[in-house]
Design an enzyme around this catalytic site. Sequence first.
Site, mmCIF file in Angstrom:
data_model
loop_
_atom_site.group_PDB
_atom_site.id
_atom_site.type_symbol
_atom_site.label_atom_id
_atom_site.label_comp_id
_atom_site.label_asym_id
_atom_site.label_seq_id
_atom_site.Cartn_x
_atom_site.Cartn_y
_atom_site.Cartn_z
ATOM 1 N N CYS A 42 5.118 -18.623 -15.819
ATOM 2 C CA CYS A 42 6.126 -17.146 -15.607
ATOM 3 C C CYS A 42 6.562 -17.052 -14.466
ATOM 4 O O CYS A 42 6.169 -17.343 -12.920
ATOM 5 C CB CYS A 42 4.733 -16.798 -14.836
ATOM 6 S SG CYS A 42 4.505 -14.784 -14.845
ATOM 7 N N GLU B 274 3.924 -10.602 -21.632
ATOM 8 C CA GLU B 274 4.337 -10.410 -21.164
ATOM 9 C C GLU B 274 4.112 -8.697 -21.275
ATOM 10 O O GLU B 274 3.290 -7.354 -20.247
ATOM 11 C CB GLU B 274 6.066 -9.661 -22.008
ATOM 12 C CG GLU B 274 7.567 -10.959 -21.426
ATOM 13 C CD GLU B 274 7.082 -11.344 -19.665
ATOM 14 O OE1 GLU B 274 6.889 -11.381 -18.771
ATOM 15 O OE2 GLU B 274 7.113 -13.011 -19.896
ATOM 16 N N GLN C 194 6.502 -7.398 -13.123
ATOM 17 C CA GLN C 194 6.805 -7.996 -11.651
ATOM 18 C C GLN C 194 7.466 -8.041 -10.838
ATOM 19 O O GLN C 194 7.529 -8.533 -9.861
ATOM 20 C CB GLN C 194 7.313 -9.462 -12.816
ATOM 21 C CG GLN C 194 6.004 -9.913 -13.798
ATOM 22 C CD GLN C 194 6.836 -11.339 -14.383
ATOM 23 O OE1 GLN C 194 7.045 -11.111 -15.690
ATOM 24 N NE2 GLN C 194 6.822 -12.742 -14.370
HETATM 25 NI NI NI Z 1 4.912 -13.491 -16.711
#
Ligand code: NI
Length: 167
Positions: free
Chosen positions: A91, A134, A51
């Site tokens: 998220c 995750e 991310q």
């Molecule tokens: Ni996420």
Amino acid sequence: MTILNILHYPDPRLRKKALPVSQVDETVKRLVEDMFETMYQAPGIGLAATQADIQKRIIVIDISEHKNEPLCFINPEIIRRDGVEEMEEGCLSVPGIYERVERAEQVIVRALDREGESFDMQVSGLLSACIQHEMDHLEGKLFVDYLSELKRQRIRKKMDKLRQKMM
Ligand code: NI
């Protein structure tokens, strides 16, 4: 410490696959610190290196109420999964969106901790869902992938609007 920039869906970089960490050295330890800092500040309960556009198999999680139970999983693997449970997920890469996703209810995860020590952990409920969520990021997968195309289209439109607001 550095606050990392979190990529937002549908950024194609979120689709990159993370590579195993070969050694838990100072660079990795610093990255783990930065990931915790970034997650707490967001605030969120989990963050995968993907991310932050870093292709390393590292996730950090803290589902505790007082944000004092940090969990770090390096090179995580699920070695056992049992049962099925549906939970609402969100998220940091898809801000403001919460949808129900079906996952294994209980898993045993094997990983290295932030000192490079191997451990196994049996988890269930929210923590189990969070770890699976995750770990999906490390494969370039997002929770919206489990939804219908119609829902995803709606989410992409919302993300477009959000991006315009931020610019
Ligand atoms: Ni996420």
